[in-house]
Design a protein around this motif. Structure first.
Motif, PDB file in Angstrom:
ATOM      1  N   ASP A   4       0.861  -1.181   0.000  1.00 45.65           N
ATOM      2  CA  ASP A   4       0.000   0.000   0.000  1.00 45.65           C
ATOM      3  C   ASP A   4       0.900   1.234   0.000  1.00 45.65           C
ATOM      4  OD1 ASP A   4      -1.460   2.262   1.580  1.00 45.65           O
ATOM      5  OD2 ASP A   4      -3.051   0.888   0.927  1.00 45.65           O
ATOM      6  N   PRO A   5       0.559   2.261  -0.778  1.00 43.66           N
ATOM      7  CA  PRO A   5       1.419   3.448  -0.829  1.00 43.66           C
ATOM      8  C   PRO A   5       1.584   4.162   0.507  1.00 43.66           C
ATOM      9  CG  PRO A   5      -0.511   3.693  -2.268  1.00 43.66           C
ATOM     10  CD  PRO A   5      -0.572   2.337  -1.671  1.00 43.66           C
ATOM     11  N   ASN A   6       0.716   3.906   1.462  1.00 44.44           N
ATOM     12  CA  ASN A   6       0.765   4.592   2.753  1.00 44.44           C
ATOM     13  C   ASN A   6       1.488   3.807   3.845  1.00 44.44           C
ATOM     14  OD1 ASN A   6      -0.820   6.861   1.838  1.00 44.44           O
ATOM     15  ND2 ASN A   6      -2.548   5.450   1.818  1.00 44.44           N
ATOM     16  N   CYS A   7       2.063   2.671   3.510  1.00 48.52           N
ATOM     17  CA  CYS A   7       2.676   1.817   4.532  1.00 48.52           C
ATOM     18  C   CYS A   7       4.181   2.028   4.582  1.00 48.52           C
ATOM     19  CB  CYS A   7       2.369   0.351   4.257  1.00 48.52           C
ATOM     20  SG  CYS A   7       2.933  -0.729   5.585  1.00 48.52           S
ATOM     21  N   GLY A   8       4.682   2.555   5.688  1.00 46.86           N
ATOM     22  CA  GLY A   8       6.111   2.802   5.860  1.00 46.86           C
ATOM     23  C   GLY A   8       6.894   1.588   6.292  1.00 46.86           C
TER      24      GLY A   8
END
Length: 120
Positions: A4-8
Motif C-alpha cells: 500500500d502506498p501509505n505503509c512505511g
C-alpha cells in the motif's frame, strides 16, 4: 513487492531484504492489497501488510531475509510461500528499539501449514 502506498514499515522491510540478501527489490504500489493476496493464494489468517514474489514463492509480511534464503535453498515440496501474520514488534521492518514479541514464520501451500521458523 506489492505494498500500500501509505505503509512505511513495508519500505523498512524491503531495505532489510535488500541488505540481507544483497538483491534488488522492485516495489509496486497497490491500493487493493486484498486482491493481490487473493491472486497469489495467501491464506486469510496469514495475511500481513505486504506481499512479495521471489522466484516461484509468495512471501507475506515481515519474513526475515535469512528464512527467504533458506526457502530458496531447500525448496520444500508442497510449499507455496512463507508468511509472518500481522505485524509483530521486533520482526524485520517492525523494529522498535529493543522491544520484541515472539512470532513464527509459517510455510503454506499444498502441504498445508507448518512452522518454518520461530523467533522469541
Amino acid at each position: 513487492m506489492f505494498k500500500d502506498p501509505n505503509c512505511g514499515c513495508c519500505d523498512h522491510w524491503a531495505d532489510h531484504v535488500r541488505e540481507g540478501m544483497d538483491t534488488e527489490v522492485a516495489v509496486t504500489q497497490s491500493t487493493d492489497m486484498l486482491a493481490v493476496k487473493d491472486e497469489h493464494g495467501v491464506p486469510a489468517r496469514l495475511r500481513s501488510c505486504h506481499t512479495m514474489i521471489v522466484d516461484v514463492y509468495v512471501i507475506e509480511g515481515h519474513v526475515p531475509a535469512a528464512d527467504i534464503e533458506r526457502l530458496l535453498a531447500e525448496r520444500p515440496e508442497g510449499v507455496r510461500g512463507l508468511a509472518v501474520p500481522g505485524m509483530p514488534v521486533g520482526s524485520p521492518g517492525m523494529e522498535m528499539g529493543d522491544r520484541t514479541q515472539p512470532y513464527q514464520v509459517i510455510a503454506f501451500g499444498d502441504a498445508g501449514l507448518s512452522i518454518f521458523a520461530s523467533y522469541e
